[in-house]
Design an enzyme around this catalytic site. Sequence first.
Site, PDB file in Angstrom:
ATOM      1  N   ASP A 130      -5.410   6.820  -0.127  1.00 12.26           N
ATOM      2  CA  ASP A 130      -6.334   7.568  -0.977  1.00 12.26           C
ATOM      3  C   ASP A 130      -7.002   8.627  -0.117  1.00 12.26           C
ATOM      4  O   ASP A 130      -7.215   8.425   1.079  1.00 12.26           O
ATOM      5  CB  ASP A 130      -7.397   6.637  -1.564  1.00 12.26           C
ATOM      6  CG  ASP A 130      -6.840   5.695  -2.627  1.00 12.26           C
ATOM      7  OD1 ASP A 130      -5.872   6.064  -3.301  1.00 12.26           O
ATOM      8  OD2 ASP A 130      -7.404   4.591  -2.783  1.00 12.26           O
ATOM      9  N   ASP A 146      -3.310   8.360  -8.937  1.00 12.61           N
ATOM     10  CA  ASP A 146      -4.430   7.877  -9.749  1.00 12.61           C
ATOM     11  C   ASP A 146      -4.829   8.906 -10.803  1.00 12.61           C
ATOM     12  O   ASP A 146      -5.204   8.547 -11.930  1.00 12.61           O
ATOM     13  CB  ASP A 146      -5.635   7.557  -8.867  1.00 12.61           C
ATOM     14  CG  ASP A 146      -5.363   6.448  -7.863  1.00 12.61           C
ATOM     15  OD1 ASP A 146      -4.479   5.606  -8.123  1.00 12.61           O
ATOM     16  OD2 ASP A 146      -6.037   6.436  -6.817  1.00 12.61           O
TER      17      ASP A 146
END
Length: 184
Positions: A130, A146
């Site tokens: 991330d 995401d």
Amino acid sequence: MDKEQKLQPGGLFNLLLWAGFSCLLVLLDQYTKYLAVLHLKGQKPFVLWSGVFELFYSENRGAAFGMLQGRQTFFFLIGILVLAAAVYVMLRLPSWKNSHYRWLGICVILITSGAVGNMVDRILQQYVVDFLYFKLIDFPIFNVADIYVTTATATLLFLMIFYYTDEDLDIFRFSQKEKGEKPL
């Protein structure tokens, strides 16, 4: 175009569209994660907008917001179920030449691309990379996959509530009811 012609499934054509676009989106997701590892890992956050948004490397071993840490088998099985559902939908979905179902197909592509993008990370690294951090509201760090899943799910929810009717979605039933037949 009459109702019978409208409801003809797109089948193989839809599967090819789904596979092609999904592969491109997964590659884009993986490329952005590669860049994050290359340029952000071990570095201070890269501030794009002070106090609002920055690039911040993180390794997520759980689900959204860090929940379910270390449950890789569970996430793999969820990914397989998402792919199976996508194949089913794409086989049943009328041809994309019919614009009425186009947004539904796009949502399926985005959801599966996001699921596969993160599944690739889990299989290869045991964690998901991330790197996008919306600091203004201290939102959990996320990635491109995401974004795919979140925007497609929100769009799909909107479509199901405001756009598609029950009759539009009858094509996805496991058993097709004959006219006049009462449900059990």
